[in-house]
Scaffold this motif. Sequence first.
Motif, short mmCIF file in Angstrom:
data_model
loop_
_atom_site.label_atom_id
_atom_site.label_comp_id
_atom_site.label_asym_id
_atom_site.label_seq_id
_atom_site.Cartn_x
_atom_site.Cartn_y
_atom_site.Cartn_z
N LYS A 38 0.84 -1.21 0.00
CA LYS A 38 0.00 0.00 0.00
C LYS A 38 0.87 1.25 0.00
CE LYS A 38 -3.82 2.19 2.43
NZ LYS A 38 -4.75 2.08 3.54
N ALA A 39 1.92 1.25 0.83
CA ALA A 39 2.83 2.40 0.89
C ALA A 39 3.58 2.60 -0.43
CB ALA A 39 3.82 2.23 2.03
N LEU A 40 3.78 1.51 -1.17
CA LEU A 40 4.43 1.57 -2.49
C LEU A 40 3.42 1.93 -3.58
CD1 LEU A 40 6.73 -1.57 -2.27
CD2 LEU A 40 7.48 0.83 -2.28
N GLU A 41 2.16 2.17 -3.17
CA GLU A 41 1.07 2.53 -4.08
C GLU A 41 0.77 1.44 -5.09
OE1 GLU A 41 1.94 6.43 -5.61
OE2 GLU A 41 1.77 7.34 -3.63
N ARG A 42 0.83 0.21 -4.64
CA ARG A 42 0.48 -0.93 -5.49
C ARG A 42 -0.94 -1.37 -5.17
NH1 ARG A 42 5.93 -4.38 -5.48
NH2 ARG A 42 7.27 -2.73 -6.27
N GLU A 43 -1.54 -2.05 -6.12
CA GLU A 43 -2.86 -2.63 -5.88
C GLU A 43 -2.72 -3.68 -4.78
OE1 GLU A 43 -4.76 -4.14 -9.41
OE2 GLU A 43 -3.76 -2.61 -10.60
N LEU A 44 -3.77 -3.86 -4.01
CA LEU A 44 -3.71 -4.82 -2.90
C LEU A 44 -4.29 -6.17 -3.31
CD1 LEU A 44 -4.53 -2.52 0.12
CD2 LEU A 44 -2.32 -3.15 -0.82
N THR A 45 -3.94 -6.61 -4.51
CA THR A 45 -4.34 -7.92 -5.01
C THR A 45 -3.20 -8.90 -4.72
OG1 THR A 45 -3.40 -7.50 -7.20
CG2 THR A 45 -5.71 -6.89 -6.87
N PRO A 46 -3.52 -10.19 -4.61
CA PRO A 46 -2.46 -11.17 -4.34
C PRO A 46 -1.30 -11.09 -5.33
CG PRO A 46 -4.59 -12.20 -4.05
CD PRO A 46 -4.85 -10.82 -4.62
N GLY A 47 -1.58 -10.82 -6.58
CA GLY A 47 -0.52 -10.73 -7.59
C GLY A 47 0.43 -9.57 -7.39
N LYS A 48 0.00 -8.55 -6.68
CA LYS A 48 0.86 -7.39 -6.40
C LYS A 48 1.48 -7.44 -5.00
CE LYS A 48 -0.10 -5.36 -10.29
NZ LYS A 48 0.88 -5.15 -11.34
N VAL A 49 0.80 -8.09 -4.07
CA VAL A 49 1.31 -8.16 -2.69
C VAL A 49 2.36 -9.27 -2.55
CG1 VAL A 49 0.68 -8.59 -0.28
CG2 VAL A 49 -0.79 -7.17 -1.71
N GLU A 50 2.17 -10.39 -3.21
CA GLU A 50 3.11 -11.52 -3.07
C GLU A 50 4.55 -11.16 -3.45
OE1 GLU A 50 2.80 -14.38 -1.38
OE2 GLU A 50 0.87 -13.52 -0.85
N PRO A 51 4.78 -10.42 -4.54
CA PRO A 51 6.17 -10.04 -4.83
C PRO A 51 6.79 -9.17 -3.72
CG PRO A 51 4.82 -9.76 -6.78
CD PRO A 51 3.89 -10.05 -5.64
N VAL A 52 5.98 -8.32 -3.11
CA VAL A 52 6.46 -7.50 -1.99
C VAL A 52 6.81 -8.41 -0.81
CG1 VAL A 52 5.85 -5.69 -0.33
CG2 VAL A 52 5.18 -5.46 -2.73
N ARG A 53 5.97 -9.41 -0.56
CA ARG A 53 6.25 -10.37 0.51
C ARG A 53 7.60 -11.06 0.25
NH1 ARG A 53 2.32 -11.75 3.39
NH2 ARG A 53 0.78 -11.81 1.72
N GLY A 54 7.84 -11.43 -0.99
CA GLY A 54 9.11 -12.05 -1.35
C GLY A 54 10.30 -11.13 -1.12
N GLN A 55 10.13 -9.86 -1.43
CA GLN A 55 11.20 -8.89 -1.20
C GLN A 55 11.46 -8.72 0.30
OE1 GLN A 55 9.24 -5.91 -3.72
NE2 GLN A 55 11.19 -5.71 -4.81
#
Length: 76
Positions: A38-55
């Motif tokens: 959310k702070a990175l202004e990404r959509e909060l869909t699994p496809g956008k959150v999972e890469p952040v989780r990996g990082q």
Amino acid sequence: MPDRAEGMGPEALTSEYRRIMEIVAGADGPVMAKDVAKALERELTPGKVEPVRGQLRKLADRGWISRTGAGRYLPR
């Protein structure tokens, strides 16, 4: 991404990883991947959150941040 070593600063990381570390450090407490997305202004869909989780996991595994047992992240 390098493992964190004594005396190594965030300049060793890419700008995106540095931004993630800033978000984690600036939070009032432990953050979840969706908070960072959310702070990175990404959509909060699994496809956008999972890469952040990996990082976040990479940063934690290499000693840059800490991960709690509940899957939340804190600055080191």
